[in-house]
Design an enzyme around this catalytic site. Structure first.
Site, short mmCIF file in Angstrom:
data_model
loop_
_atom_site.label_atom_id
_atom_site.label_comp_id
_atom_site.label_asym_id
_atom_site.label_seq_id
_atom_site.Cartn_x
_atom_site.Cartn_y
_atom_site.Cartn_z
CB SER A 18 -3.32 -1.84 3.31
OG SER A 18 -3.38 -2.22 1.95
CE1 TYR B 57 -8.04 -4.32 4.24
CE2 TYR B 57 -6.99 -3.14 2.45
CZ TYR B 57 -6.91 -4.00 3.52
OH TYR B 57 -5.69 -4.53 3.88
#
Length: 251
Positions: A136, A149
């Site tokens: 990401s 995350y």
């Protein structure tokens, strides 16, 4: 990568980016199997003509059973996309966040390792193939409301780099997909400026089709995140993103 004649397993392909990439691989002419936990979504994909397998990346036995079932039906499998992931808000002032942190690491990082470990021996024996890991932009430019995350995706990035080095010479490539915020069912609520899913998938497939395929698949929208430290914009961008801490309950 020749995307027209692959046999592709998309783990975590029952929704969002994974499902769209599964459909794009199929549209290009590849055979696609989708793995996931949602029986209804798998049934819908099966009705569309996809191969499917139930697979929970947090469960060793589930991953092993799915591997055996997929390879029994598709011994020519040559591409594994490890898409499974969760995005959870966490308030680090509240110790109760630990459950979310643990679930995030177990799915995003350990789950990726489980999938990679399950299929790497087959791909090495096959003598050719591609493992696609998914990180990401948040791995490189943290989003403070989702700290674990960010940590999990940074871990997948480091793991991908090491995996690529260890598999050098085996014929198995390791490609890291680095999405920005993409307008799927979850991201469009977090970020109304997220990149439309269709535009993202088109750009990703174009990058995958390059010869050689880049080690990192970086769509234009994610480059400002990937290279923030190099470009000197890191501190300013993290400060801007820290304003989103207001979305946490009680802030």
């Amino acid at each position: 990568m020749n995307i027209t004649s692959r046999t592709v397993l998309v783990v975590g392909g029952t929704s969002g980016i994974g499902r769209e990439l599964a459909r794009r691989f199929a549209a290009a002419g590849s055979t696609v199997i989708v793995g996931g936990r949602n029986p209804e979504a798998l049934a819908q994909l099966a009705a569309e003509g996809f191969g499917t397998t139930e697979l929970d990346v947090t469960d060793d036995g589930s991953v092993s059973r799915a591997r055996d079932a997929v390879l029994a039906r598709h011994p020519d499998l040559d591409t594994v996309v490890a898409m499974s992931g969760v995005m959870l808000l966490e308030d680090l002032r509240d110790p109760a966040h630990f459950d979310a942190a643990q679930a995030t690491i177990n799915t995003n990082l350990i789950g990726t390792i489980r999938v990679v470990d399950a299929f790497t021996p087959h791909l090495i024996a096959h003598g050719t193939g591609t493992i696609v890991t998914v990180t990401s932009g948040i791995a490189f430019l943290p989003f403070p409301p989702m700290p674990t995350y960010a940590a999990s995706k940074a871990g997948v990035h480091a793991y991908s780099e090491a995996l690529r080095a260890q598999l050098d010479g085996t014929g198995v490539e390791v490609v890291e997909l680095v999405p920005p915020a993409v307008a799927t069912a979850g991201q469009d609520q977090v970020n109304p400026h997220a990149l439309p899913l269709d535009a993202f998938a088109t750009e990703v497939m174009q990058l995958l089709a390059q010869d050689p395929t880049p080690n990192e698949l970086l769509v234009e929208r994610v480059k400002m995140h990937r290279w923030a430290e190099r470009d000197g914009s890191y501190a300013e961008l993290v400060a801007q993103r820290s304003q989103a801490l207001a979305m946490l309950p009680g802030r």
